[in-house]
Write a protein that holds these residues in place. Structure first.
Motif, PDB file in Angstrom:
ATOM      1  N   GLN A 199       6.392   2.608   9.363  1.00 45.06           N
ATOM      2  CA  GLN A 199       5.965   3.320   9.710  1.00 45.06           C
ATOM      3  C   GLN A 199       4.631   3.974   9.673  1.00 45.06           C
ATOM      4  OE1 GLN A 199       7.927   7.028  10.358  1.00 45.06           O
ATOM      5  NE2 GLN A 199       9.448   5.981  10.855  1.00 45.06           N
ATOM      6  N   ALA A 200       4.329   3.655   8.298  1.00 44.49           N
ATOM      7  CA  ALA A 200       2.981   3.960   7.913  1.00 44.49           C
ATOM      8  C   ALA A 200       2.389   2.771   7.745  1.00 44.49           C
ATOM      9  CB  ALA A 200       2.844   3.987   5.807  1.00 44.49           C
ATOM     10  N   LYS A 201       2.750   1.345   7.829  1.00 38.55           N
ATOM     11  CA  LYS A 201       1.842   0.289   8.312  1.00 38.55           C
ATOM     12  C   LYS A 201       1.208   0.373   9.551  1.00 38.55           C
ATOM     13  CE  LYS A 201       3.176  -3.189   4.536  1.00 38.55           C
ATOM     14  NZ  LYS A 201       2.740  -4.007   4.052  1.00 38.55           N
ATOM     15  N   ALA A 202       2.170   1.016  10.400  1.00 36.33           N
ATOM     16  CA  ALA A 202       1.479   0.775  12.066  1.00 36.33           C
ATOM     17  C   ALA A 202       0.545   1.396  11.850  1.00 36.33           C
ATOM     18  CB  ALA A 202       3.038   1.319  12.803  1.00 36.33           C
ATOM     19  N   VAL A 243       6.627  -6.098   6.216  1.00 39.84           N
ATOM     20  CA  VAL A 243       7.006  -5.091   6.192  1.00 39.84           C
ATOM     21  C   VAL A 243       6.449  -4.894   4.417  1.00 39.84           C
ATOM     22  CG1 VAL A 243       8.420  -2.333   5.763  1.00 39.84           C
ATOM     23  CG2 VAL A 243       8.140  -4.030   8.126  1.00 39.84           C
ATOM     24  N   ILE A 244       7.555  -5.706   4.055  1.00 38.44           N
ATOM     25  CA  ILE A 244       7.248  -6.014   2.303  1.00 38.44           C
ATOM     26  C   ILE A 244       6.479  -7.058   1.894  1.00 38.44           C
ATOM     27  CG2 ILE A 244       7.988  -6.478   0.263  1.00 38.44           C
ATOM     28  CD1 ILE A 244      10.920  -4.601   1.611  1.00 38.44           C
ATOM     29  N   ASP A 245       5.544  -6.459   1.537  1.00 37.18           N
ATOM     30  CA  ASP A 245       4.494  -7.662   1.098  1.00 37.18           C
ATOM     31  C   ASP A 245       5.018  -8.492   0.373  1.00 37.18           C
ATOM     32  OD1 ASP A 245       2.107  -6.408   2.434  1.00 37.18           O
ATOM     33  OD2 ASP A 245       3.059  -5.351   1.307  1.00 37.18           O
ATOM     34  N   ILE A 246       5.892  -8.230  -0.394  1.00 36.90           N
ATOM     35  CA  ILE A 246       5.034  -9.776  -2.168  1.00 36.90           C
ATOM     36  C   ILE A 246       6.826  -9.760  -2.593  1.00 36.90           C
ATOM     37  CG2 ILE A 246       3.000  -9.264  -2.625  1.00 36.90           C
ATOM     38  CD1 ILE A 246       3.984  -7.955  -5.030  1.00 36.90           C
ATOM     39  N   THR A 278       1.208  -1.325   0.440  1.00 40.70           N
ATOM     40  CA  THR A 278       1.383  -2.734   0.081  1.00 40.70           C
ATOM     41  C   THR A 278       2.526  -2.039  -0.362  1.00 40.70           C
ATOM     42  OG1 THR A 278       0.208  -3.057  -2.040  1.00 40.70           O
ATOM     43  CG2 THR A 278      -0.482  -4.182   0.285  1.00 40.70           C
ATOM     44  N   ALA A 279       3.282  -3.267  -0.420  1.00 45.92           N
ATOM     45  CA  ALA A 279       4.886  -3.496  -1.372  1.00 45.92           C
ATOM     46  C   ALA A 279       5.051  -4.222  -1.814  1.00 45.92           C
ATOM     47  CB  ALA A 279       6.084  -2.068  -0.391  1.00 45.92           C
ATOM     48  N   ASP A 282       4.038   9.878  -0.903  1.00 47.38           N
ATOM     49  CA  ASP A 282       2.858   9.075  -0.847  1.00 47.38           C
ATOM     50  C   ASP A 282       2.096   8.196   0.137  1.00 47.38           C
ATOM     51  OD1 ASP A 282       3.440   9.723  -3.442  1.00 47.38           O
ATOM     52  OD2 ASP A 282       4.080   7.978  -4.180  1.00 47.38           O
ATOM     53  N   VAL A 283       2.772   7.823   1.519  1.00 46.52           N
ATOM     54  CA  VAL A 283       1.888   7.148   2.139  1.00 46.52           C
ATOM     55  C   VAL A 283       1.329   8.318   2.717  1.00 46.52           C
ATOM     56  CG1 VAL A 283       3.394   5.458   2.195  1.00 46.52           C
ATOM     57  CG2 VAL A 283       3.736   7.210   3.446  1.00 46.52           C
TER      58      VAL A 283
END
Ligand SMILES: NC(=O)N[C@@H](CC(=O)O)C(=O)O
Ligand SMILES: [Zn+2]
Length: 421
Positions: free
Chosen positions: A238-241, A292-295, A247-248, A211-212
């Motif tokens: 890795q996806a965020k980089a 890396v985990i937002d919330i 978001t997660a 999905d990313v």
């Protein structure tokens, strides 16, 4: 409208001050007729925002209603919750999301924002009327088949493309169904010992990885529900980089509990995704601190007694969580108030585009806030929960922190730890 003066409150852990709530906003005026609340020793946080709540109405009002779930949320310090679409009927049309939205307004305890289904009936075959739900009175911006994974990659791609037009989000319950058929708990040492069919970490990680890449290809926004494994954290990192718009969230229970609890065969510990290992818990905690985990999102999943107090194999997965979320997070993060406000209020509000919530509690901001007594400790008693369901994994556990008051636009929904209505 009554004005309130919170005397001696600590805003996000800062030195104590007086905070006035006037005409629904935080004010620098101190009206003479304000009702005074002794807030010495209490910490004010922006009202919590939950992006993942199951309210069960319409369809399973015996387990929860919009009103009982809203009360449970307010008692947990929440001022806004996002209601998942796996109701009966499914929230896959403008009619159903408007119904949930209207019930939320009538209850008037928290802002209830419906999430729309991605596919008709959550069946994963055909896109639901995403545009109609977005342009309805409920103004839906987040879509999810939660409880089910949008497993078909073509459909997932189309959904991401569709919502891009209005900057919507697809929130994925990441579970490759072919890898979790018959699964009862996390696949690992404990499942082997207990002889229960396992739900392997890779079933989550493979979908997040796919999905990313799809979100990156489309340039659209993906949100990953209830991340539960160390491997998922690495995929997200890795996806965020690379700059993917992802978001997660992590649930309080995945930050605290492990798969060892399944050895009791008590179905209260059965949840989807399943409780994982201690090293997963450690990785999730680190990822939450790092961002890396937002919330934190509760995945509050109330179930009627007959659906939980049965054999493990037949029990529905899910735990209630709204009233214990902040205490659990406090037990994990300690009194890092700014971080807690970021992960439980500001960032979820920002992800959802929800204005008026998740503020810095400055003068002029809408008075959506909660007051916490950090020195209190509470033994969780399921019979005291406002939720209509009792399936908490923390029965008898002592947790830090007590939610003393919650205000929605300057009106108290909770005072002295009790719901106002
Ligand atoms: N988390 C759960 O175990 N159950 C949720 C569905 C979901 O969030 O996957 C439910 O609706 O009961
Ligand atoms: Zn889910």
């Amino acid at each position: 409208m009554t004005s309130y003066l919170l005397r001696g409150v600590s805003v996000l852990g800062a030195a104590s001050q007086d905070l006035a709530l006037v005409d629904g906003r935080i004010s620098d005026k101190l009206p003479a007729d304000a009702e005074i609340i002794d807030a010495a020793g209490l910490v004010a946080l922006p009202g919590l925002v939950d992006l993942h709540t199951h309210l069960r109405e319409p369809g399973r009002e015996d387990a929860e209603t919009v009103e009982t779930g809203s009360r449970s949320a307010a008692l947990g310090g929440y001022t806004a919750v996002f209601a998942m679409a796996n109701t009966s009927p499914v929230a896959d049309t403008a009619g159903v999301v408007e119904q949930v939205w209207r019930l939320g307004r009538e209850a008037g305890l928290v802002d209830v924002q419906p999430i729309g289904a991605v596919t008709v009936g959550l069946a994963g075959k055909q896109l639901a009327e995403l545009g109609a739900m977005a342009s309805s009175a409920a103004n839906v911006r987040i879509f999810s088949d939660d409880g089910h994974c949008v497993a078909d990659p073509r459909l997932m791609r189309r959904a991401l493309e569709y919502v891009k037009a209005f900057d919507g989000i697809i929130a994925q319950h990441a579970e490759e169904p072919r890898l979790t058929e018959g699964a009862q708990m996390h696949e690992g040492e404990v499942s082997t010992r207990l002889g229960l069919t396992g739900w392997p970490a890779v079933a989550e990680e493979a979908i997040i990885a796919r999905d990313v890449l799809l979100a990156e290809h489309v340039g659209s926004r993906l949100h990953v529900c209830h991340v539960s494994t160390a491997g998922s954290v690495e995929v997200l990192r890795q996806a965020k980089a690379r700059g993917v718009r992802v978001t997660a969230e992590v649930t309080p229970h995945h930050l605290l509990l492990t798969d060892e609890l399944a050895a009791s065969y008590d179905p209260v510990y059965k949840v989807n995704p399943p409780l994982r290992t201690a090293s997963d818990v450690e990785a999730l905690r680190a990822a939450l601190v790092e961002g890396v985990i937002d919330i934190v999102a509760t995945d509050h999943a109330p179930h009627a007694t007959e659906d939980k107090e049965c054999e493990w194999a037949y029990a529905r997965p899910g735990m209630v969580g709204l009233e214990t979320a902040l205490p659990v997070v406090l037990s994990v993060l300690g009194d890092r108030w700014d971080l807690i406000a970021e992960r439980m209020s500001r960032t979820p509000a920002r992800i959802a585009g929800l204005t008026g919530h998740g503020t810095d509690l400055n003068v002029g901001d809408p008075a959506n806030l909660t007051l916490v007594d950090p020195s209190a400790r509470r033994v969780v008693d399921p019979s005291e929960l406002a939720s209509r369901s009792r399936n908490t994994p923390y029965a008898g556990t002592t947790l830090p922190g007590r939610i003393v008051a919650t205000f929605l636009r300057g009106e108290p929904t909770v005072l002295d730890g009790k719901a106002v209505k």
